[in-house]
Design a protein around this motif. Structure first.
Motif, PDB file in Angstrom:
ATOM      1  N   ARG A  15       0.933  -1.169   0.035  1.00 31.48           N
ATOM      2  CA  ARG A  15      -0.108   0.074   0.121  1.00 31.48           C
ATOM      3  C   ARG A  15       0.827   1.283   0.108  1.00 31.48           C
ATOM      4  O   ARG A  15       2.144   1.256   0.285  1.00 31.48           O
TER       5      ARG A  15
ATOM      6  N   GLU B 142       1.133   6.058  -4.194  1.00 32.84           N
ATOM      7  CA  GLU B 142       0.036   5.755  -4.767  1.00 32.84           C
ATOM      8  C   GLU B 142       0.416   6.040  -6.426  1.00 32.84           C
ATOM      9  O   GLU B 142       1.014   7.141  -6.681  1.00 32.84           O
ATOM     10  N   GLY B 143      -0.082   4.951  -7.418  1.00 33.83           N
ATOM     11  CA  GLY B 143       0.245   5.335  -8.492  1.00 33.83           C
ATOM     12  C   GLY B 143       1.518   4.356  -8.955  1.00 33.83           C
ATOM     13  O   GLY B 143       1.618   4.141 -10.309  1.00 33.83           O
TER      14      GLY B 143
ATOM     15  N   HIS C 188       2.379  -5.722  -8.541  1.00 32.57           N
ATOM     16  CA  HIS C 188       1.137  -5.256  -7.988  1.00 32.57           C
ATOM     17  C   HIS C 188       0.796  -3.655  -8.094  1.00 32.57           C
ATOM     18  O   HIS C 188       1.978  -2.901  -8.207  1.00 32.57           O
ATOM     19  N   ALA C 189      -0.170  -3.126  -8.331  1.00 30.20           N
ATOM     20  CA  ALA C 189      -0.497  -1.774  -8.124  1.00 30.20           C
ATOM     21  C   ALA C 189      -0.380  -1.289  -6.774  1.00 30.20           C
ATOM     22  O   ALA C 189      -0.723  -1.851  -5.933  1.00 30.20           O
TER      23      ALA C 189
ATOM     24  N   GLY D   1      -1.917   1.485  -4.700  1.00 32.04           N
ATOM     25  CA  GLY D   1      -3.236   2.202  -4.661  1.00 32.04           C
ATOM     26  C   GLY D   1      -3.754   2.354  -5.964  1.00 32.04           C
ATOM     27  O   GLY D   1      -3.749   1.282  -6.830  1.00 32.04           O
ATOM     28  N   ARG D   2      -4.323   3.379  -6.434  1.00 34.11           N
ATOM     29  CA  ARG D   2      -4.908   3.529  -7.894  1.00 34.11           C
ATOM     30  C   ARG D   2      -3.744   3.822  -8.691  1.00 34.11           C
ATOM     31  O   ARG D   2      -2.759   4.463  -8.646  1.00 34.11           O
ATOM     32  N   ILE D   3      -3.617   3.224  -9.977  1.00 38.79           N
ATOM     33  CA  ILE D   3      -2.506   3.323 -10.887  1.00 38.79           C
ATOM     34  C   ILE D   3      -3.322   3.524 -12.411  1.00 38.79           C
ATOM     35  O   ILE D   3      -4.636   3.451 -12.483  1.00 38.79           O
ATOM     36  N   SER D   4      -2.552   4.247 -13.271  1.00 39.75           N
ATOM     37  CA  SER D   4      -3.085   4.520 -14.555  1.00 39.75           C
ATOM     38  C   SER D   4      -3.436   3.250 -15.344  1.00 39.75           C
ATOM     39  O   SER D   4      -3.020   2.183 -15.050  1.00 39.75           O
ATOM     40  N   PRO D   5      -4.443   3.462 -16.248  1.00 42.56           N
ATOM     41  CA  PRO D   5      -4.800   2.395 -17.048  1.00 42.56           C
ATOM     42  C   PRO D   5      -3.687   1.751 -17.960  1.00 42.56           C
ATOM     43  O   PRO D   5      -3.861   0.559 -18.190  1.00 42.56           O
TER      44      PRO D   5
ATOM     45  N   GLN E 111      -1.674  -0.662 -15.451  1.00 39.22           N
ATOM     46  CA  GLN E 111      -2.575  -1.805 -15.321  1.00 39.22           C
ATOM     47  C   GLN E 111      -2.498  -2.776 -16.497  1.00 39.22           C
ATOM     48  O   GLN E 111      -2.343  -3.923 -16.499  1.00 39.22           O
TER      49      GLN E 111
END
Ligand code: MF3
Ligand code: CO
Length: 250
Positions: free
Chosen positions: A33, A89-90, A112-113, A115-119, A122
């Motif tokens: 995280r 994050e990212g 792993h990502a 937090g939120r990552i860019s499309p 991913q």
């Protein structure tokens, strides 16, 4: 070159070694995280491996100083955990881990990502994982080793990513690295014939940009030359007369 064929007894030990490693990866996935350091991940992984009664096989391997390889963003593999390297994050983070159970090695990697990552990031992670499964579909007795390499390459090609050429997969058993070497890009030759009882670590490393990599001053950390981000996905598998067994899946 000598490729080992594992006995039924050895296969049972490989299965258990790999099952335990899958547990380690599952717990590390839940641990990742924003805000933790890459050294936190190493400490967690090292403790988990030892709690399971096993030994981390990367620690001190050719002088590698940690138990888990933690590689962030443009780092391809063999990143050295550091308490000052804080996940943001990212980010994307590749965790490569292995252990020894009763003399038998396992080896697996996940990206792993954080937090939120860019499309785009991913997609890189997804395609890298999918390329492993495309390759492993070909991993059965009677096929040839480079059927795996060719299938991985063919899967990745349409996405235009760079497939790392300087590092390859490998046989695994009573040593972390056994013959044969397993490239992730297309080969002209067929390679050895696959036989039931071979255990192999198949591990595509894929860059968003070009394939070229370089080594940092620490002599371990492999980074992309163009600074593009990179993903890694690896499992230890068993060749059988039918479908391959993917031993390090949870
Ligand atoms: N998992 C890596 C591999 O497949 C091994 C890490 S290198 C080490 O070759 F030095 F960290 F062990
Ligand atoms: Co490996």
């Amino acid at each position: 070159m000598s490729v080992t064929i594992k006995s039924q007894r050895e296969i049972e030990l490989m299965r258990e070694s790999c099952r335990l490693l899958a547990i380690v990866h599952k717990e590390l996935e839940e641990y990742v995280r924003p805000g933790i350091s890459t050294l936190d991940i190493d400490a967690k992984g090292d403790a988990l491996i030892r709690k399971l009664g096993c030994v981390p096989n990367f620690k001190n391997y050719n002088g590698y100083p940690a138990s888990i390889c933690v590689s962030v963003n443009d780092e391809v593999v063999h990143g050295i955990p550091n308490r000052h390297r804080i996940l943001q994050e990212g980010d994307i983070v590749s965790l490569d881990a292995g252990l020894i159970y009763k003399g038998y090695h396992s080896d697996a990697a996940r990206t792993h990502a954080v937090g939120r990552i860019s499309p785009q990031a991913q997609k890189l992670i997804d395609v890298t994982r999918e390329s492993f499964f495309a390759g492993v579909k070909m991993a059965k007795a009677g096929n040839h080793l480079f059927d795996i390499s060719n299938a991985i390459d063919a899967y990745i090609k349409p996405y235009g990513y760079g497939i790392v050429r300087d590092l390859v997969g490998h046989g695994i058993g009573t040593s972390l690295h056994e013959d044969p070497q397993i490239p992730n890009f297309a080969q002209r030759r067929r390679g050895i014939r696959l036989q039931a009882g071979m255990t192999l670590a198949v591990e595509p490393m894929v860059n968003m940009g070009r394939a070229d990599v370089e080594w940092l001053e620490d002599d371990w950390t492999v980074v992309t030359e163009d600074g593009s981000w990179s993903a890694h996905y690896e499992n230890t598998i068993l060749i059988t007369d039918g479908e391959p067994e993917i031993l390090t899946l949870y």
